[in-house]
Write an enzyme that holds these catalytic residues in place. Structure first.
Site, PDB file in Angstrom:
ATOM      1  N   CYS A   4      48.553  57.604  46.491  1.00 25.53           N
ATOM      2  CA  CYS A   4      47.933  56.287  46.719  1.00 25.53           C
ATOM      3  C   CYS A   4      46.518  56.292  46.160  1.00 25.53           C
ATOM      4  CB  CYS A   4      47.915  55.962  48.215  1.00 25.53           C
ATOM      5  SG  CYS A   4      46.936  54.495  48.606  1.00 25.53           S
ATOM      6  N   HIS A  46      46.133  55.360  55.880  1.00 25.71           N
ATOM      7  CA  HIS A  46      46.997  54.570  54.996  1.00 25.71           C
ATOM      8  C   HIS A  46      47.859  53.593  55.784  1.00 25.71           C
ATOM      9  CE1 HIS A  46      49.224  53.702  51.276  1.00 25.71           C
ATOM     10  NE2 HIS A  46      50.247  53.516  52.099  1.00 25.71           N
ATOM     11  N   ASN A  86      46.087  40.145  49.848  1.00 30.23           N
ATOM     12  CA  ASN A  86      47.392  39.878  49.264  1.00 30.23           C
ATOM     13  C   ASN A  86      48.406  40.828  49.884  1.00 30.23           C
ATOM     14  OD1 ASN A  86      46.481  37.876  47.389  1.00 30.23           O
ATOM     15  ND2 ASN A  86      45.567  39.516  46.170  1.00 30.23           N
ATOM     16  N   GLY A  92      51.147  38.941  44.924  1.00 33.64           N
ATOM     17  CA  GLY A  92      50.495  39.656  43.833  1.00 33.64           C
ATOM     18  C   GLY A  92      49.774  40.921  44.244  1.00 33.64           C
ATOM     19  N   HIS A  99      44.001  46.229  52.040  1.00 34.18           N
ATOM     20  CA  HIS A  99      42.624  45.982  51.607  1.00 34.18           C
ATOM     21  C   HIS A  99      42.292  44.512  51.761  1.00 34.18           C
ATOM     22  CE1 HIS A  99      45.266  45.838  48.059  1.00 34.18           C
ATOM     23  NE2 HIS A  99      44.489  44.876  47.581  1.00 34.18           N
ATOM     24  N   HIS A 101      39.720  41.727  50.276  1.00 32.60           N
ATOM     25  CA  HIS A 101      38.753  41.375  49.241  1.00 32.60           C
ATOM     26  C   HIS A 101      37.653  40.530  49.885  1.00 32.60           C
ATOM     27  CE1 HIS A 101      41.539  42.149  45.702  1.00 32.60           C
ATOM     28  NE2 HIS A 101      42.446  41.938  46.635  1.00 32.60           N
TER      29      HIS A 101
HETATM   30  P1  AMP Z   1      45.450  43.410  44.952  1.00 33.47           P
HETATM   31  O1  AMP Z   1      45.868  42.956  43.567  1.00 33.47           O
HETATM   32  O2  AMP Z   1      45.200  42.308  45.925  1.00 33.47           O
HETATM   33  O3  AMP Z   1      46.400  44.470  45.479  1.00 33.47           O
HETATM   34  O4  AMP Z   1      44.024  44.082  44.777  1.00 33.47           O
HETATM   35  C1  AMP Z   1      43.845  45.349  44.230  1.00 33.47           C
HETATM   36  C2  AMP Z   1      42.457  45.385  43.669  1.00 33.47           C
HETATM   37  O5  AMP Z   1      42.093  46.731  43.481  1.00 33.47           O
HETATM   38  C3  AMP Z   1      42.285  44.668  42.329  1.00 33.47           C
HETATM   39  O6  AMP Z   1      41.324  43.614  42.464  1.00 33.47           O
HETATM   40  C4  AMP Z   1      41.801  45.779  41.391  1.00 33.47           C
HETATM   41  O7  AMP Z   1      40.832  45.334  40.477  1.00 33.47           O
HETATM   42  C5  AMP Z   1      41.229  46.791  42.371  1.00 33.47           C
HETATM   43  N1  AMP Z   1      41.208  48.173  41.922  1.00 33.47           N
HETATM   44  C6  AMP Z   1      42.247  48.886  41.414  1.00 33.47           C
HETATM   45  N2  AMP Z   1      41.846  50.141  41.143  1.00 33.47           N
HETATM   46  C7  AMP Z   1      40.531  50.225  41.493  1.00 33.47           C
HETATM   47  C8  AMP Z   1      39.560  51.273  41.445  1.00 33.47           C
HETATM   48  N3  AMP Z   1      39.844  52.492  40.994  1.00 33.47           N
HETATM   49  N4  AMP Z   1      38.303  50.982  41.876  1.00 33.47           N
HETATM   50  C9  AMP Z   1      37.994  49.749  42.339  1.00 33.47           C
HETATM   51  N5  AMP Z   1      38.877  48.730  42.416  1.00 33.47           N
HETATM   52  C10 AMP Z   1      40.135  48.957  41.992  1.00 33.47           C
HETATM   53 ZN    ZN Z   2      46.604  54.824  50.819  1.00 35.00          ZN
END
Ligand code: AMP
Ligand code: ZN
Length: 113
Positions: A4, A46, A86, A92, A99, A101
């Site tokens: 992950c 997790h 999301n 998406g 997480h 945002h």
């Molecule tokens: P989601 O599409 O809602 O699952 O959000 C995942 C988010 O994680 C996206 O906005 C990506 O830009 C962000 N993301 C993916 N990998 C990284 C990383 N290594 N560091 C910071 N953000 C990341």
């Molecule tokens: Zn995880």
């Protein structure tokens, strides 16, 4: 979870731009920001998504929300901000670790609701 990406960020195996951390929560800047301020708040344990929150782990979701409020103060987001999570394919979700945002720093007109 060894495979992950967000667990690996918490473990320090993948670099991140840390904004906030406590015993339960880690927060860092999104690598592909969709607003002038774009921060991700994640639990250190997790959990795959909002759809996997249970009575046993919901304290971690609450800790994430406490962190959102603390980060809003820390980052001076008095103009307002939006919190999005999301969940699953249709929404998406691209990273299967819960997480939230935080989006801020501009007027967000494209409201769904
Ligand atoms: P989601 O599409 O809602 O699952 O959000 C995942 C988010 O994680 C996206 O906005 C990506 O830009 C962000 N993301 C993916 N990998 C990284 C990383 N290594 N560091 C910071 N953000 C990341
Ligand atoms: Zn995880």
């Amino acid at each position: 979870m060894a495979d992950c990406i967000f667990c690996r960020i918490i473990a320090g195996e993948i670099p991140s731009n840390k904004v906030y951390e406590n015993e339960y929560v880690y927060a860092f800047r999104d690598i592909n920001p969709q607003a002038p301020v774009h921060i991700l708040v994640i639990p250190k344990e997790h959990i795959a998504s909002v759809g996997e929150i249970t009575p046993e782990n919901s304290v971690l979701a609450a800790k994430c929300m406490e962190a959102v409020a603390e980060i809003a103060r820390q980052e001076n987001l008095e103009g307002g901000f939006r919190v999005i999570s999301n969940c699953g394919k249709d929404a998406g979700q691209t990273v299967p670790h819960l997480h939230f945002h935080i989006l801020a720093g501009k007027s967000m007109g494209e409201k769904l609701l």
